[in-house]
Design an enzyme around this catalytic site. Structure first.
Site, PDB file in Angstrom:
ATOM      1  N   GLU A  52       0.838  -1.209   0.000  1.00 17.45           N
ATOM      2  CA  GLU A  52       0.000   0.000   0.000  1.00 17.45           C
ATOM      3  C   GLU A  52       0.863   1.245   0.000  1.00 17.45           C
ATOM      4  O   GLU A  52       1.994   1.224   0.478  1.00 17.45           O
ATOM      5  CB  GLU A  52      -0.861   0.033   1.274  1.00 17.45           C
ATOM      6  CG  GLU A  52      -1.857  -1.087   1.349  1.00 17.45           C
ATOM      7  CD  GLU A  52      -2.501  -1.176   2.730  1.00 17.45           C
ATOM      8  OE1 GLU A  52      -2.415  -0.200   3.495  1.00 17.45           O
ATOM      9  OE2 GLU A  52      -3.060  -2.235   3.019  1.00 17.45           O
ATOM     10  N   LYS A  60       2.039   4.656   1.511  1.00 17.55           N
ATOM     11  CA  LYS A  60       2.063   5.201   2.869  1.00 17.55           C
ATOM     12  C   LYS A  60       1.731   6.685   2.794  1.00 17.55           C
ATOM     13  O   LYS A  60       2.563   7.509   2.429  1.00 17.55           O
ATOM     14  CB  LYS A  60       3.431   4.985   3.509  1.00 17.55           C
ATOM     15  CG  LYS A  60       3.482   5.356   4.977  1.00 17.55           C
ATOM     16  CD  LYS A  60       4.795   4.897   5.605  1.00 17.55           C
ATOM     17  CE  LYS A  60       4.835   5.128   7.101  1.00 17.55           C
ATOM     18  NZ  LYS A  60       4.590   6.496   7.512  1.00 17.55           N
ATOM     19  N   ASP A  92       0.903  10.459   3.652  1.00 12.95           N
ATOM     20  CA  ASP A  92       1.571  11.340   4.601  1.00 12.95           C
ATOM     21  C   ASP A  92       0.580  12.360   5.145  1.00 12.95           C
ATOM     22  O   ASP A  92       0.426  13.449   4.616  1.00 12.95           O
ATOM     23  CB  ASP A  92       2.738  12.037   3.888  1.00 12.95           C
ATOM     24  CG  ASP A  92       3.754  12.542   4.881  1.00 12.95           C
ATOM     25  OD1 ASP A  92       3.618  12.223   6.080  1.00 12.95           O
ATOM     26  OD2 ASP A  92       4.681  13.256   4.463  1.00 12.95           O
ATOM     27  N   TYR A  95      -7.267   2.138   5.413  1.00 15.47           N
ATOM     28  CA  TYR A  95      -6.361   1.030   5.136  1.00 15.47           C
ATOM     29  C   TYR A  95      -6.326  -0.065   6.195  1.00 15.47           C
ATOM     30  O   TYR A  95      -5.462  -0.930   6.152  1.00 15.47           O
ATOM     31  CB  TYR A  95      -4.948   1.562   4.892  1.00 15.47           C
ATOM     32  CG  TYR A  95      -4.448   2.549   5.926  1.00 15.47           C
ATOM     33  CD1 TYR A  95      -4.297   2.201   7.257  1.00 15.47           C
ATOM     34  CD2 TYR A  95      -4.125   3.854   5.541  1.00 15.47           C
ATOM     35  CE1 TYR A  95      -3.835   3.108   8.192  1.00 15.47           C
ATOM     36  CE2 TYR A  95      -3.654   4.762   6.474  1.00 15.47           C
ATOM     37  CZ  TYR A  95      -3.508   4.387   7.794  1.00 15.47           C
ATOM     38  OH  TYR A  95      -3.057   5.281   8.710  1.00 15.47           O
ATOM     39  N   LYS A 138      10.399   3.374   4.093  1.00 15.03           N
ATOM     40  CA  LYS A 138      10.421   4.834   3.944  1.00 15.03           C
ATOM     41  C   LYS A 138      11.295   5.206   2.758  1.00 15.03           C
ATOM     42  O   LYS A 138      12.442   4.765   2.664  1.00 15.03           O
ATOM     43  CB  LYS A 138      10.989   5.479   5.212  1.00 15.03           C
ATOM     44  CG  LYS A 138      10.179   5.164   6.460  1.00 15.03           C
ATOM     45  CD  LYS A 138       9.116   6.200   6.684  1.00 15.03           C
ATOM     46  CE  LYS A 138       9.654   7.216   7.655  1.00 15.03           C
ATOM     47  NZ  LYS A 138       8.643   8.007   8.290  1.00 15.03           N
ATOM     48  N   CYS A 167      18.431  46.585  -1.758  1.00 14.38           N
ATOM     49  CA  CYS A 167      17.367  45.877  -2.468  1.00 14.38           C
ATOM     50  C   CYS A 167      17.739  45.690  -3.941  1.00 14.38           C
ATOM     51  O   CYS A 167      18.113  46.655  -4.610  1.00 14.38           O
ATOM     52  CB  CYS A 167      16.062  46.661  -2.360  1.00 14.38           C
ATOM     53  SG  CYS A 167      14.722  45.902  -3.296  1.00 14.38           S
ATOM     54  N   CYS A 199      15.168  48.010  -6.037  1.00  8.96           N
ATOM     55  CA  CYS A 199      15.062  49.474  -5.960  1.00  8.96           C
ATOM     56  C   CYS A 199      16.256  50.113  -5.271  1.00  8.96           C
ATOM     57  O   CYS A 199      16.293  51.313  -5.078  1.00  8.96           O
ATOM     58  CB  CYS A 199      13.775  49.856  -5.244  1.00  8.96           C
ATOM     59  SG  CYS A 199      13.852  49.494  -3.485  1.00  8.96           S
ATOM     60  N   CYS A 202      12.911  44.986   2.466  1.00  8.59           N
ATOM     61  CA  CYS A 202      13.130  46.270   1.825  1.00  8.59           C
ATOM     62  C   CYS A 202      12.084  47.254   2.350  1.00  8.59           C
ATOM     63  O   CYS A 202      10.888  47.010   2.220  1.00  8.59           O
ATOM     64  CB  CYS A 202      12.983  46.106   0.313  1.00  8.59           C
ATOM     65  SG  CYS A 202      12.846  47.700  -0.523  1.00  8.59           S
ATOM     66  N   CYS A 256       9.166  50.390  -4.395  1.00 10.55           N
ATOM     67  CA  CYS A 256       9.872  49.184  -4.835  1.00 10.55           C
ATOM     68  C   CYS A 256       8.917  48.374  -5.728  1.00 10.55           C
ATOM     69  O   CYS A 256       7.853  47.945  -5.271  1.00 10.55           O
ATOM     70  CB  CYS A 256      10.301  48.399  -3.601  1.00 10.55           C
ATOM     71  SG  CYS A 256      11.184  46.893  -3.981  1.00 10.55           S
TER      72      CYS A 256
HETATM   73  S1  IVH Z   1      -1.181   0.553   8.720  1.00 13.33           S
HETATM   74  C1  IVH Z   1      -1.177  -1.619  12.679  1.00 13.33           C
HETATM   75  N1  IVH Z   1      -1.211   1.538   6.281  1.00 13.33           N
HETATM   76  O1  IVH Z   1       1.886   5.416   8.863  1.00 13.33           O
HETATM   77  C2  IVH Z   1      -1.115  -0.991  11.351  1.00 13.33           C
HETATM   78  N2  IVH Z   1      -0.431   2.932   8.031  1.00 13.33           N
HETATM   79  O2  IVH Z   1       4.256   4.657  10.657  1.00 13.33           O
HETATM   80  C3  IVH Z   1      -1.380   0.448  11.390  1.00 13.33           C
HETATM   81  N3  IVH Z   1       0.142   5.219   7.308  1.00 13.33           N
HETATM   82  O3  IVH Z   1       0.410   5.294  12.010  1.00 13.33           O
HETATM   83  C4  IVH Z   1      -0.973   1.274  10.263  1.00 13.33           C
HETATM   84  N4  IVH Z   1      -0.344   4.941   5.184  1.00 13.33           N
HETATM   85  O4  IVH Z   1      -0.585   6.926  10.243  1.00 13.33           O
HETATM   86  C5  IVH Z   1      -0.908   1.767   7.576  1.00 13.33           C
HETATM   87  N5  IVH Z   1      -1.348   2.284   4.080  1.00 13.33           N
HETATM   88  C6  IVH Z   1      -1.056   2.510   5.364  1.00 13.33           C
HETATM   89  C7  IVH Z   1      -0.581   3.769   5.810  1.00 13.33           C
HETATM   90  C8  IVH Z   1      -0.271   3.936   7.164  1.00 13.33           C
HETATM   91  C9  IVH Z   1       0.069   5.803   6.113  1.00 13.33           C
HETATM   92  C10 IVH Z   1       0.618   5.895   8.522  1.00 13.33           C
HETATM   93  C11 IVH Z   1      -0.226   5.661   9.725  1.00 13.33           C
HETATM   94  C12 IVH Z   1       0.638   4.931  10.704  1.00 13.33           C
HETATM   95  C13 IVH Z   1       2.003   5.298  10.247  1.00 13.33           C
HETATM   96  C14 IVH Z   1       2.972   4.187  10.623  1.00 13.33           C
END
Ligand code: IVH
Length: 678
Positions: A122, A124, A126, A233, A320, A414, A417, A432, A438
């Site tokens: 999946e 991740k 942000d 998720y 990551k 500046c 100007c 400035c 300006c």
């Molecule tokens: S699963 C027990 N799936 O990443 C499993 N987390 O560092 C719980 N996050 O706290 C998390 N995308 O806030 C899961 N596809 C994804 C995610 C995801 C982002 C975040 C989430 C979690 C953190 C873990």
């Protein structure tokens, strides 16, 4: 229409609106025009107003927000909200795969060992993690992670996120929790920062901070306007019937949740690695930020056998992404002047591919950062693209420095100007001070003045402003109102028709209400909302100019910084001259009469509770009118309540309570009449 017909129609409309919402926000497949959608919504709001007994707090009409959370209640998580352990390399992933197999008692040397392990890959996301609970298909509560044991109840704000379903469809479990990530798409993030920049506020660092900041806002109407989104998720609950994670996600999709289409079921760690390699490059083409990939063992029985450590599941891991880094040569340092006069040093680089785009420039932020990095023209520098949109320079490759490279001396004047730059104590940036002459400051202020949320003169674009300033026809916002058509016609690409439109647009701006004029003149730190609050309280430009700092500090939202900024603005003679010019031009410098109805003791001894959404005034305005006329506001209905001032979409609980205590209900119009007559 009688009550039972109304009830039927409300159910019907809610279903239709929920369906179209789902098509648009979850599936990204709009099935109806905006106009038709608005028609349905309006009909629903109208009926709910007429028959408040059928208004549910999960009605799709509630998506616009309006309810205010004073403080967020802490609630314990039913299942602890754990995080994931991280990995950063292929080796880490192979190690994870090995441990999973060991944990399941598989012999890694036996190629034919079965059963196999399927992994779900999946994105991740942000943002901030959220747990949503449902019972009997109805949304119950949204809770943030907090410390993992308990989080904050942010239900009111979560309900404004259109991709979070309030009523489920299909064959859902009776009671469950689903977890996911609330995030802010890059486009919304950029729009917010553009506005912050316009009023001279520091931009928000990244979409993640913006999303979590937004979810903690008290006014859910603002949250509704911020275009947050939510992917789910992780499904939890005793009634869940599926046998694997992937199946659960597919099922959750049919109940109405937004599940990423990029989620992939694979059957080996090699495929996991290929998925990661693909997204390491592709991620920059997504409309939102991801910071890695999450890998989960698919089979629930296997998950159960692997179990958890104290901090995280053994059946999942996060990979990551490395913030991509490259080295390139610094060709030149240039300096940008913003609308508020702030100077930003910019590194001009030998173009280099990074994160899917060619990078030619990177921000160097301010003089201190240049000093700290000791960066010099000609150096090879390391450039990184992290969560932030603009790449940044994180260091110098000193091994490649030309010994003759000269230390960078920050500019003293500046670049636009030539005025001597200043740096205020406690501020990171030089600025400035030549704000009236300006060029980028002059143009920037005019652009802000005419922008949509300010005076909304859309016949005057940035290019025309540039032409007008260059031709010496305008020097400030006041000059706009002296422009004549004959002066415009000689300009390049200015036809009779566009000149006419421009003049008409400027003329129409004279009707823009005072609060927006106040925002438009561009006092530093005075954004749209602050301008509104000030206008309501102070009532006219004249009074604002005379207001003392103490008086200004009395206003909601006005702290030291804003009060000082207002005082500094009006202390400047040049600004006072512009204000004079604008006043003579006939701009709205006072609240309209309707807005002025205040300042009496007509409501002395009366206590009001306000609930719902109103047409003529905002809730804050109404509260203020009550106070200014001697009345009292209260948050909850009791025997002491004199009136329940009821707007649209009022909560059914409040209504019931008012009826049971015999509290009188009045509408917005009744209230206005009450103020006029008593
Ligand atoms: S699963 C027990 N799936 O990443 C499993 N987390 O560092 C719980 N996050 O706290 C998390 N995308 O806030 C899961 N596809 C994804 C995610 C995801 C982002 C975040 C989430 C979690 C953190 C873990």
């Amino acid at each position: 229409m009688n009550a039972s017909e109304a009830e039927k129609r409300i159910v019907e409309l809610s279903e239709q609106i929920n369906f179209h919402n789902h098509q648009y926000y979850v599936l990204d497949q709009p099935s109806i025009s905006d106009f038709d959608f608005d028609q349905l919504l309006e009909e629903l709001i109208r009926l709910e107003k007429e028959f408040p007994q059928f208004l549910s707090d999960l009605s799709p009409s509630q998506r616009v927000g309006g309810a205010v959370t004073k403080s967020f209640k802490a609630v314990p998580h039913k299942y602890p909200m754990l995080s994931l352990s991280n990995s950063y390399s292929k080796e880490d992933l192979l190690d994870f795969d090995r441990k999973v197999k060991e944990g399941l008692g598989m012999n890694t040397l036996d190629l034919f060992s079965s059963p196999n392990i399927n992994y779900v890959c999946e994105l991740k996301f942000d943002g901030l993690s959220i747990g949503l609970s449902y019972a009997n298909g109805l949304f119950q509560q949204a809770v943030t992670r907090g410390d993992g044991v308990q989080g904050d109840d942010v239900s009111t704000n979560a309900k404004t996120i259109r991709s979070i379903p309030l009523q489920l469809k299909g064959d859902f479990p009776k009671s469950f929790e689903i977890r996911g990530e609330i995030f802010m798409p890059r486009k919304s993030f950029e729009a917010i920062n553009k506005e912050r920049e316009e009023i001279g506020d520091a931009p928000l660092a990244n979409p993640r901070n913006a999303a979590s900041g937004t979810m903690k806002m008290q006014d859910s109407a603002v949250v509704a306007s911020r275009n947050l989104d939510c992917y789910l998720y992780y499904l939890l609950g005793e009634d869940v019937a599926q046998l694997s994670h992937y199946e659960s996600l597919q099922a959750a999709k049919t109940w109405g949740f937004k599940i990423s289409e990029h989620t992939k079921l694979v059957s080996s760690i090699e495929e996991v690695i290929a998925f990661i390699e693909h997204w390491d490059k592709e991620r920059f083409n997504l409309p939102f930020d991801i910071d890695g990939i999450v890998i989960k063992v698919d089979d629930y029985k296997q998950q159960l056998r692997l179990g958890f450590t104290a901090k995280s599941p053994r059946w999942a891991i996060a990979y990551k992404f490395k913030a991509e880094q490259v080295s390139t040569q610094l060709l030149e340092i240039t300096y940008q002047v913003g609308r508020t006069g702030a100077i930003t040093p910019v590194a001009n680089l030998q173009p280099v591919a990074l994160g899917g785009t060619m990078v030619k420039r990177a921000s160097l932020h301010n003089a201190d950062i240049i000093e700290k990095l000791d960066v010099r023209v000609g150096d090879f520098v390391f450039v990184e693209k992290g969560g932030e949109i603009i790449p940044k320079i994180i260091g110098v490759d000193f091994s490649k420095r030309n010994p003759a490279a000269e230390k960078t001396n920050y500019i003293t004047n500046c670049p636009e100007c030539d005025a001597l730059l200043q740096r205020l104590e406690g501020e990171a940036n030089h600025f400035c001070p030549n704000d009236s002459a300006c060029p980028p400051q002059v143009k920037g202020r005019i652009e802000h003045f005419v922008s949509r949320k300010a005076m909304n003169i859309d016949s005057l674009g940035a290019e025309t402003i540039d032409q007008l300033v260059k031709a010496g026809l305008i020097h400030n916002i006041g000059d706009l109102f002296q422009l004549r058509k004959e002066q415009l016609l000689p300009l390049e690409r200015m036809a009779e028709k566009s000149a006419q439109n421009l003049i008409a647009g400027i003329e129409a701006a004279k009707m823009v209400p005072f609060e927006r004029v106040l925002y438009a003149i561009g006092i530093r730190h005075v954004g749209e909302t602050t301008a509104k609050k000030i206008a309501k309280k102070v009532k006219s430009m004249q009074l604002l100019m005379q207001a003392s700092k103490e008086e200004l500090l009395q206003i909601d939202e006005v702290g030291e910084t804003i009060a000082e900024s207002i005082a500094a603005y009006f202390a400047d003679e040049k600004n006072r001259a512009i204000i004079q010019q604008l006043m003579q031009a006939g701009l709205q410098f006072e609240l309209s009469e309707a807005q002025q109805q205040a300042g009496s003791d007509k409501l002395q001894g009366l206590t009001f509770v306000i609930s719902g959404v109103f047409n003529k005034y905002s809730r804050d305005q109404l509260k203020e009118m009550i106070e200014l006329n001697g009345g009292k506001n209260s948050g909850s209905i009791s025997g002491k309540t004199s009136y329940l001032l009821a707007g649209e979409n009022m909560g059914p609980e409040k209504l019931k309570k008012a009826q049971s205590l015999g509290v009188k209900l009045i509408s917005e119009d009744d209230f206005i009449a009450l103020l006029a007559n008593t």
